[in-house]
Design a protein around this motif. Sequence first.
Motif, PDB file in Angstrom:
ATOM      1  N   GLN A 100     -28.873 -33.782 -42.612  1.00  0.00           N
ATOM      2  CA  GLN A 100     -29.472 -34.966 -42.002  1.00  0.00           C
ATOM      3  C   GLN A 100     -28.159 -35.948 -41.666  1.00  0.00           C
ATOM      4  OE1 GLN A 100     -32.681 -35.665 -44.591  1.00  0.00           O
ATOM      5  NE2 GLN A 100     -34.022 -36.109 -42.739  1.00  0.00           N
ATOM      6  N   ASP A 101     -27.548 -35.941 -42.638  1.00  0.00           N
ATOM      7  CA  ASP A 101     -26.171 -36.957 -42.225  1.00  0.00           C
ATOM      8  C   ASP A 101     -25.373 -36.204 -41.505  1.00  0.00           C
ATOM      9  OD1 ASP A 101     -27.000 -38.291 -44.438  1.00  0.00           O
ATOM     10  OD2 ASP A 101     -25.798 -37.274 -46.059  1.00  0.00           O
ATOM     11  N   VAL A 102     -25.236 -34.859 -41.466  1.00  0.00           N
ATOM     12  CA  VAL A 102     -24.385 -34.189 -40.484  1.00  0.00           C
ATOM     13  C   VAL A 102     -24.869 -34.318 -39.058  1.00  0.00           C
ATOM     14  CG1 VAL A 102     -22.989 -32.129 -39.611  1.00  0.00           C
ATOM     15  CG2 VAL A 102     -23.172 -32.710 -42.165  1.00  0.00           C
ATOM     16  N   VAL A 103     -26.039 -33.933 -38.778  1.00  0.00           N
ATOM     17  CA  VAL A 103     -26.630 -33.915 -37.636  1.00  0.00           C
ATOM     18  C   VAL A 103     -27.021 -35.186 -36.940  1.00  0.00           C
ATOM     19  CG1 VAL A 103     -28.911 -33.229 -36.480  1.00  0.00           C
ATOM     20  CG2 VAL A 103     -28.063 -31.617 -38.149  1.00  0.00           C
ATOM     21  N   GLU A 104     -27.668 -36.070 -37.922  1.00  0.00           N
ATOM     22  CA  GLU A 104     -27.901 -37.442 -37.245  1.00  0.00           C
ATOM     23  C   GLU A 104     -26.572 -38.150 -36.813  1.00  0.00           C
ATOM     24  OE1 GLU A 104     -31.010 -39.592 -39.164  1.00  0.00           O
ATOM     25  OE2 GLU A 104     -32.198 -37.759 -39.654  1.00  0.00           O
ATOM     26  N   VAL A 105     -25.709 -38.316 -37.839  1.00  0.00           N
ATOM     27  CA  VAL A 105     -24.562 -39.088 -37.520  1.00  0.00           C
ATOM     28  C   VAL A 105     -23.750 -38.572 -36.453  1.00  0.00           C
ATOM     29  CG1 VAL A 105     -22.406 -39.814 -38.282  1.00  0.00           C
ATOM     30  CG2 VAL A 105     -24.698 -39.930 -39.782  1.00  0.00           C
ATOM     31  N   VAL A 106     -23.410 -37.235 -36.530  1.00  0.00           N
ATOM     32  CA  VAL A 106     -22.676 -36.539 -35.371  1.00  0.00           C
ATOM     33  C   VAL A 106     -23.460 -36.755 -34.152  1.00  0.00           C
ATOM     34  CG1 VAL A 106     -21.405 -34.490 -34.786  1.00  0.00           C
ATOM     35  CG2 VAL A 106     -21.265 -35.221 -37.148  1.00  0.00           C
ATOM     36  N   GLU A 107     -24.536 -36.408 -33.907  1.00  0.00           N
ATOM     37  CA  GLU A 107     -25.210 -36.176 -32.784  1.00  0.00           C
ATOM     38  C   GLU A 107     -25.239 -37.821 -32.214  1.00  0.00           C
ATOM     39  OE1 GLU A 107     -29.092 -34.600 -32.902  1.00  0.00           O
ATOM     40  OE2 GLU A 107     -28.380 -32.731 -32.389  1.00  0.00           O
ATOM     41  N   ALA A 108     -25.293 -38.798 -32.830  1.00  0.00           N
ATOM     42  CA  ALA A 108     -25.477 -40.053 -32.388  1.00  0.00           C
ATOM     43  C   ALA A 108     -24.042 -40.821 -32.389  1.00  0.00           C
ATOM     44  CB  ALA A 108     -26.072 -40.902 -33.469  1.00  0.00           C
ATOM     45  N   ALA A 109     -23.069 -40.594 -33.132  1.00  0.00           N
ATOM     46  CA  ALA A 109     -21.698 -41.045 -32.840  1.00  0.00           C
ATOM     47  C   ALA A 109     -20.537 -40.273 -33.268  1.00  0.00           C
ATOM     48  CB  ALA A 109     -21.843 -42.287 -34.073  1.00  0.00           C
ATOM     49  N   GLY A 110     -20.573 -38.961 -33.070  1.00  0.00           N
ATOM     50  CA  GLY A 110     -19.612 -37.932 -33.256  1.00  0.00           C
ATOM     51  C   GLY A 110     -18.204 -38.227 -32.569  1.00  0.00           C
ATOM     52  N   ASP A 111     -18.604 -38.978 -31.251  1.00  0.00           N
ATOM     53  CA  ASP A 111     -17.338 -39.303 -30.661  1.00  0.00           C
ATOM     54  C   ASP A 111     -16.493 -40.409 -31.112  1.00  0.00           C
ATOM     55  OD1 ASP A 111     -19.527 -41.004 -29.924  1.00  0.00           O
ATOM     56  OD2 ASP A 111     -18.756 -41.437 -27.947  1.00  0.00           O
ATOM     57  N   ARG A 112     -17.046 -41.055 -32.224  1.00  0.00           N
ATOM     58  CA  ARG A 112     -16.140 -42.189 -32.724  1.00  0.00           C
ATOM     59  C   ARG A 112     -15.644 -41.671 -34.142  1.00  0.00           C
ATOM     60  NH1 ARG A 112     -17.896 -46.967 -30.640  1.00  0.00           N
ATOM     61  NH2 ARG A 112     -18.757 -46.652 -28.433  1.00  0.00           N
ATOM     62  N   LEU A 113     -15.946 -40.600 -34.463  1.00  0.00           N
ATOM     63  CA  LEU A 113     -15.379 -39.940 -35.816  1.00  0.00           C
ATOM     64  C   LEU A 113     -14.195 -39.388 -35.660  1.00  0.00           C
ATOM     65  CD1 LEU A 113     -18.546 -38.756 -37.696  1.00  0.00           C
ATOM     66  CD2 LEU A 113     -17.259 -40.494 -38.362  1.00  0.00           C
ATOM     67  N   ASP A 114     -13.380 -39.611 -36.807  1.00  0.00           N
ATOM     68  CA  ASP A 114     -12.272 -38.946 -36.938  1.00  0.00           C
ATOM     69  C   ASP A 114     -12.375 -37.550 -37.904  1.00  0.00           C
ATOM     70  OD1 ASP A 114      -9.906 -40.372 -35.550  1.00  0.00           O
ATOM     71  OD2 ASP A 114     -10.675 -41.844 -36.483  1.00  0.00           O
ATOM     72  N   THR A 115     -13.188 -37.976 -39.102  1.00  0.00           N
ATOM     73  CA  THR A 115     -13.329 -36.769 -39.817  1.00  0.00           C
ATOM     74  C   THR A 115     -14.544 -37.118 -40.552  1.00  0.00           C
ATOM     75  OG1 THR A 115     -12.434 -37.967 -41.825  1.00  0.00           O
ATOM     76  CG2 THR A 115     -10.879 -36.716 -40.493  1.00  0.00           C
ATOM     77  N   ILE A 116     -15.132 -35.917 -41.321  1.00  0.00           N
ATOM     78  CA  ILE A 116     -16.166 -35.916 -42.071  1.00  0.00           C
ATOM     79  C   ILE A 116     -15.697 -35.505 -43.456  1.00  0.00           C
ATOM     80  CG2 ILE A 116     -18.368 -34.807 -42.964  1.00  0.00           C
ATOM     81  CD1 ILE A 116     -19.016 -36.335 -40.540  1.00  0.00           C
ATOM     82  N   LEU A 117     -16.104 -36.388 -44.315  1.00  0.00           N
ATOM     83  CA  LEU A 117     -15.377 -36.386 -45.923  1.00  0.00           C
ATOM     84  C   LEU A 117     -16.704 -35.378 -46.698  1.00  0.00           C
ATOM     85  CD1 LEU A 117     -13.607 -36.662 -48.057  1.00  0.00           C
ATOM     86  CD2 LEU A 117     -14.638 -38.940 -48.359  1.00  0.00           C
ATOM     87  N   ILE A 118     -16.638 -34.403 -47.014  1.00  0.00           N
ATOM     88  CA  ILE A 118     -17.329 -33.516 -47.771  1.00  0.00           C
ATOM     89  C   ILE A 118     -17.257 -33.673 -49.466  1.00  0.00           C
ATOM     90  CG2 ILE A 118     -18.488 -31.104 -48.044  1.00  0.00           C
ATOM     91  CD1 ILE A 118     -17.027 -30.579 -45.202  1.00  0.00           C
ATOM     92  N   PRO A 119     -18.224 -34.095 -50.103  1.00  0.00           N
ATOM     93  CA  PRO A 119     -18.039 -34.282 -51.497  1.00  0.00           C
ATOM     94  C   PRO A 119     -18.365 -33.032 -52.170  1.00  0.00           C
ATOM     95  CG  PRO A 119     -20.068 -35.099 -50.884  1.00  0.00           C
ATOM     96  CD  PRO A 119     -19.606 -34.666 -49.702  1.00  0.00           C
ATOM     97  N   LYS A 120     -17.920 -32.961 -53.425  1.00  0.00           N
ATOM     98  CA  LYS A 120     -18.148 -31.778 -54.326  1.00  0.00           C
ATOM     99  C   LYS A 120     -18.075 -30.425 -53.872  1.00  0.00           C
ATOM    100  CE  LYS A 120     -21.279 -34.768 -56.981  1.00  0.00           C
ATOM    101  NZ  LYS A 120     -21.117 -36.151 -56.239  1.00  0.00           N
ATOM    102  N   VAL A 121     -17.053 -30.202 -53.300  1.00  0.00           N
ATOM    103  CA  VAL A 121     -16.715 -28.865 -52.738  1.00  0.00           C
ATOM    104  C   VAL A 121     -16.458 -27.948 -53.912  1.00  0.00           C
ATOM    105  CG1 VAL A 121     -15.227 -27.544 -51.376  1.00  0.00           C
ATOM    106  CG2 VAL A 121     -16.128 -29.700 -50.196  1.00  0.00           C
ATOM    107  N   GLY A 122     -16.995 -26.966 -54.006  1.00  0.00           N
ATOM    108  CA  GLY A 122     -16.919 -25.812 -54.862  1.00  0.00           C
ATOM    109  C   GLY A 122     -16.488 -24.649 -54.471  1.00  0.00           C
ATOM    110  N   SER A 123     -16.607 -24.185 -53.229  1.00  0.00           N
ATOM    111  CA  SER A 123     -16.124 -22.861 -52.743  1.00  0.00           C
ATOM    112  C   SER A 123     -15.837 -22.973 -51.241  1.00  0.00           C
ATOM    113  CB  SER A 123     -17.204 -21.857 -52.718  1.00  0.00           C
ATOM    114  OG  SER A 123     -18.444 -22.210 -51.973  1.00  0.00           O
ATOM    115  N   PRO A 124     -15.111 -22.124 -50.591  1.00  0.00           N
ATOM    116  CA  PRO A 124     -14.768 -22.294 -49.218  1.00  0.00           C
ATOM    117  C   PRO A 124     -15.955 -22.332 -48.371  1.00  0.00           C
ATOM    118  CG  PRO A 124     -13.245 -20.502 -50.139  1.00  0.00           C
ATOM    119  CD  PRO A 124     -14.384 -21.118 -51.416  1.00  0.00           C
ATOM    120  N   GLY A 125     -17.296 -21.589 -48.868  1.00  0.00           N
ATOM    121  CA  GLY A 125     -18.339 -21.498 -47.842  1.00  0.00           C
ATOM    122  C   GLY A 125     -19.044 -23.088 -47.768  1.00  0.00           C
TER     123      GLY A 125
END
Length: 318
Positions: A81-106
């Motif tokens: 929901q964070d990705v979909v709602e934020v990017v659909e509404a304001a993705g043109d203003r974003l430089d990056t998304i910060l992903i927490p607790k990454v454990g694998s390339p997947g």
Amino acid sequence: MAVRNRLHRSELAVPGTNVRAMEKAPTLGADVVFLDLEDAVAPDDKEQARANVIDALRSQDWTACAVSVRINGLDTHFCYQDVVEVVEAAGDRLDTILIPKVGSPGDVEFVATLLSQIEQAKGIPPINVHILIETAAGMANVELIARAVPERLEAMVFGVADYAASVQARTTNIGGANPDYSVLTDPDDSGTRERHWGDQWHFGISRMVAACRARGLRPIDGPFGDFNDAEGYRSAARRAAALGCEGKWAIHPSQVALANEVFTPTEEEISRARRILDAMEDAAKEGKGAVSLDGRLIDAASIRMAENLVAKVEQMKL
């Protein structure tokens, strides 16, 4: 390809629940501001924080810094929901998304897939990602993760607090020194022994830095919890810089200037780097591969180090 030369000297964390702080954030001098939907937001406040972040992205001028959003972890139902709602509404203003607790390339690939679909559907320019290495799994897989989604991945952050919890380290400090991580010297003739503190996080940061540099990514150090301890922050930042990091988190506005100070080369460093380049240029004209400068040997490796520093300085002037 992902942006690989963005300045990350200071990354200011701003809770998505703090509307006033988000209003002030673009003016505080940070290279990157990330609006936080994860750890700084209680579960019952997630939806309101998401709405606040979207409003801040849409209504404020972010041209003075890069702006990012830290989404919730992939192990929660808030993430998509964070990705979909934020990017659909304001993705043109974003430089990056910060992903927490990454454990694998997947983990990176999942978010990248969501981003690709939203960008195509909404006509939004590609958004980069930077990630947190803050679990035992993430550190164990850090070299593999560094190869993930090269067209988007630009930086890694060492998340010391969650990493400490993940490896069950016996500390409750966030990024500070630990007196238990120390060695005692042998007794001298009078029986006196000295205690020397070590850096509990040296291995983790060094491993992440090597993984980043092997793939052209930017390594960033994470938080320092005591925002009243400026000298402690400077010390931690200098340690990270010495190991190859290019910046550090600021969890309080007062830490922004400290990070920028530490990760901006001094005039003395800049002058020496330029002298090294000049000396090696003269040496090359004479057919020499190495020369002495101020009583020290300089060679091809010296050129690379000096070029790296001068390139950073030129970027900071832009």
